[in-house]
Design a protein around this motif. Sequence first.
Motif, PDB file in Angstrom:
ATOM      1  N   ILE A 116       0.725  -0.768  -0.543  1.00 29.29           N
ATOM      2  CA  ILE A 116       0.183  -0.232   0.124  1.00 29.29           C
ATOM      3  C   ILE A 116       1.104   0.834   0.317  1.00 29.29           C
ATOM      4  CG2 ILE A 116      -1.764   1.309   1.516  1.00 29.29           C
ATOM      5  CD1 ILE A 116      -2.647  -1.078   2.934  1.00 29.29           C
ATOM      6  N   VAL A 117       1.099   2.305  -0.766  1.00 30.33           N
ATOM      7  CA  VAL A 117       1.324   3.125  -0.894  1.00 30.33           C
ATOM      8  C   VAL A 117       0.618   4.522  -0.535  1.00 30.33           C
ATOM      9  CG1 VAL A 117       2.933   4.825  -2.163  1.00 30.33           C
ATOM     10  CG2 VAL A 117       2.845   2.399  -2.414  1.00 30.33           C
ATOM     11  N   GLY A 118       0.186   5.009   1.087  1.00 27.98           N
ATOM     12  CA  GLY A 118      -1.174   5.904   1.247  1.00 27.98           C
ATOM     13  C   GLY A 118      -0.642   6.736   2.366  1.00 27.98           C
ATOM     14  N   GLY A 119      -1.728   7.178   2.718  1.00 23.76           N
ATOM     15  CA  GLY A 119      -1.928   7.868   3.595  1.00 23.76           C
ATOM     16  C   GLY A 119      -2.119   7.757   5.134  1.00 23.76           C
ATOM     17  N   ALA A 120      -0.919   7.892   6.438  1.00 26.06           N
ATOM     18  CA  ALA A 120      -1.128   6.853   7.997  1.00 26.06           C
ATOM     19  C   ALA A 120      -1.202   9.078   8.592  1.00 26.06           C
ATOM     20  CB  ALA A 120       0.067   6.276   7.583  1.00 26.06           C
ATOM     21  N   ASN A 121      -2.066   8.354   8.660  1.00 27.57           N
ATOM     22  CA  ASN A 121      -2.247   9.920  10.356  1.00 27.57           C
ATOM     23  C   ASN A 121      -3.732   9.479  12.291  1.00 27.57           C
ATOM     24  OD1 ASN A 121      -4.731  10.248   7.454  1.00 27.57           O
ATOM     25  ND2 ASN A 121      -5.923  10.803  10.013  1.00 27.57           N
ATOM     26  N   MET A 122      -3.269  10.760  12.257  1.00 21.45           N
ATOM     27  CA  MET A 122      -4.071  10.293  13.330  1.00 21.45           C
ATOM     28  C   MET A 122      -5.628  10.861  13.424  1.00 21.45           C
ATOM     29  SD  MET A 122      -3.688   9.001  16.622  1.00 21.45           S
ATOM     30  CE  MET A 122      -2.152   9.303  17.061  1.00 21.45           C
ATOM     31  N   ASP A 123      -6.469  10.489  13.594  1.00 24.04           N
ATOM     32  CA  ASP A 123      -8.113  10.754  13.481  1.00 24.04           C
ATOM     33  C   ASP A 123      -8.981  11.176  14.903  1.00 24.04           C
ATOM     34  OD1 ASP A 123      -8.357   9.879  11.235  1.00 24.04           O
ATOM     35  OD2 ASP A 123      -9.114   8.201  11.116  1.00 24.04           O
ATOM     36  N   ILE A 124      -9.244  12.483  14.573  1.00 27.52           N
ATOM     37  CA  ILE A 124      -9.453  13.084  15.979  1.00 27.52           C
ATOM     38  C   ILE A 124     -11.069  13.409  15.011  1.00 27.52           C
ATOM     39  CG2 ILE A 124      -9.711  14.778  17.717  1.00 27.52           C
ATOM     40  CD1 ILE A 124      -7.149  15.348  17.462  1.00 27.52           C
ATOM     41  N   GLN A 125     -11.630  12.303  16.064  1.00 25.79           N
ATOM     42  CA  GLN A 125     -13.794  12.624  15.465  1.00 25.79           C
ATOM     43  C   GLN A 125     -14.216  13.270  17.426  1.00 25.79           C
ATOM     44  OE1 GLN A 125     -13.587   8.495  14.847  1.00 25.79           O
ATOM     45  NE2 GLN A 125     -14.122   8.930  12.482  1.00 25.79           N
ATOM     46  N   GLY A 126     -15.358  13.779  16.397  1.00 27.79           N
ATOM     47  CA  GLY A 126     -16.030  14.334  17.121  1.00 27.79           C
ATOM     48  C   GLY A 126     -17.861  14.027  17.391  1.00 27.79           C
ATOM     49  N   PHE A 127     -18.191  12.822  18.382  1.00 27.15           N
ATOM     50  CA  PHE A 127     -19.649  12.818  18.149  1.00 27.15           C
ATOM     51  C   PHE A 127     -20.189  12.946  18.626  1.00 27.15           C
ATOM     52  CE2 PHE A 127     -16.518   9.290  17.469  1.00 27.15           C
ATOM     53  CZ  PHE A 127     -16.789   8.687  16.683  1.00 27.15           C
ATOM     54  N   PRO A 128     -21.666  13.645  18.603  1.00 24.76           N
ATOM     55  CA  PRO A 128     -22.304  14.472  18.968  1.00 24.76           C
ATOM     56  C   PRO A 128     -23.437  13.656  19.771  1.00 24.76           C
ATOM     57  CG  PRO A 128     -23.578  15.072  17.047  1.00 24.76           C
ATOM     58  CD  PRO A 128     -22.128  14.061  17.318  1.00 24.76           C
ATOM     59  N   TYR A 129     -23.694  14.160  21.094  1.00 19.71           N
ATOM     60  CA  TYR A 129     -25.193  13.563  21.546  1.00 19.71           C
ATOM     61  C   TYR A 129     -26.579  13.424  20.774  1.00 19.71           C
ATOM     62  CZ  TYR A 129     -21.649  12.454  25.752  1.00 19.71           C
ATOM     63  OH  TYR A 129     -20.473  12.479  26.793  1.00 19.71           O
ATOM     64  N   GLU A 130     -26.561  15.299  21.262  1.00 16.45           N
ATOM     65  CA  GLU A 130     -28.671  15.236  19.788  1.00 16.45           C
ATOM     66  C   GLU A 130     -27.535  15.358  18.592  1.00 16.45           C
ATOM     67  OE1 GLU A 130     -30.595  14.527  21.510  1.00 16.45           O
ATOM     68  OE2 GLU A 130     -29.677  14.152  23.981  1.00 16.45           O
ATOM     69  N   ARG A 131     -29.324  15.824  18.011  1.00 18.56           N
ATOM     70  CA  ARG A 131     -28.686  16.580  17.023  1.00 18.56           C
ATOM     71  C   ARG A 131     -27.850  18.100  16.608  1.00 18.56           C
ATOM     72  NH1 ARG A 131     -30.359  20.824  13.416  1.00 18.56           N
ATOM     73  NH2 ARG A 131     -31.422  21.779  15.636  1.00 18.56           N
ATOM     74  N   PHE A 132     -26.699  17.603  15.738  1.00 14.86           N
ATOM     75  CA  PHE A 132     -25.382  18.007  15.736  1.00 14.86           C
ATOM     76  C   PHE A 132     -26.015  19.809  15.375  1.00 14.86           C
ATOM     77  CE2 PHE A 132     -22.608  20.122  12.467  1.00 14.86           C
ATOM     78  CZ  PHE A 132     -21.439  20.989  13.711  1.00 14.86           C
ATOM     79  N   ILE A 133     -25.116  20.770  15.481  1.00 16.93           N
ATOM     80  CA  ILE A 133     -25.862  22.277  15.952  1.00 16.93           C
ATOM     81  C   ILE A 133     -25.084  23.177  15.236  1.00 16.93           C
ATOM     82  CG2 ILE A 133     -27.359  24.383  16.427  1.00 16.93           C
ATOM     83  CD1 ILE A 133     -28.540  22.422  18.612  1.00 16.93           C
TER      84      ILE A 133
END
Length: 314
Positions: A8-25
């Motif tokens: 594989i030739v490609g990207g490697a990175n750190m993922d930072i993900q946000g998950f809202p508890y309710e509807r995203f505003i």
Amino acid sequence: MSNSYIAIVGGANMDIQGFPYERFIPRDSNPGKIKVSLGGVGRNIGENLVKLGIETRLLSVIGDDPYGYAILKEAKSIGLDMRDTLVLKGESTSTYLSILDESGDMAAAISYMDICESMSVDFIKEKRNVIEDSKLCVIDTNIPGEVIEYIVTTYKGTDFFLDTVSTAKAKKVKELIGYFHTIKPNKLEAQMLTGIEIKDDDDLKRASEYFLAKGVKRVFISLGDSGIFYNDGSSIAHIQVPKIRVVNATGAGDAFMAALAYGHYYNLSIKESANMAVAASILALSHEDTINPDISVQNIKSKMKEINLCWENI
């Protein structure tokens, strides 16, 4: 051993993900939780392949920072071979920051992938054997266009799989598309690469035939919740996928590509490969982590029996 692994030739990175508890505003502070995990299209495909039992070697670029060392440490622990990855002193490892909405789909994201531009043709020349001795080589478009061009036009005995990543990055390979054995664009990427507006199955067929005429052997066009369309010149179909609860949509495409590579590694038909890939992507969609920790060949086959795929031959 030659041909015993996937490169594989490609990207490697750190993922930072946000998950809202309710509807995203938008434009507001949304209560929720934040998850930090390893990511990158190439790295994610690699981890999935390792979980499917295939030896995998990843050529990427990372910095000599905590994120970079975390990526190397995790790779060693799971058996993903990153010995040939370039580590740049004083540079920052790629970081992908995303916010998901209440349905688990991406609401917004910032991708800091500048370090990927440091991969050079000279570096690839040094790793020639890694690519030439592989069973197949997966390329994602996070790496520079000139590097992609050099790889696919130089190592002509290798079957190349393309992960287009995004419409903007897919532009790098518009004039190189015929060098790839297998491609997996989504509808927007397919439209950009072919110049064909896609509204129905007839348009999908025309777009896929454009790719086949260029030299591509297997075309898979992702249609989101409308399924997947594939064509290899003899077998053409549109697979409708069942409705599922999406927990995290981030890693579905990576799991799909890994399953396609697995299928080619074991000489599966395009129908068998597509079936596995759809099941793998559903497993990815159903878990909070970008890589479902339970993904395996056995669990993919179990999912294939569980889901009711509707096949519409074209």
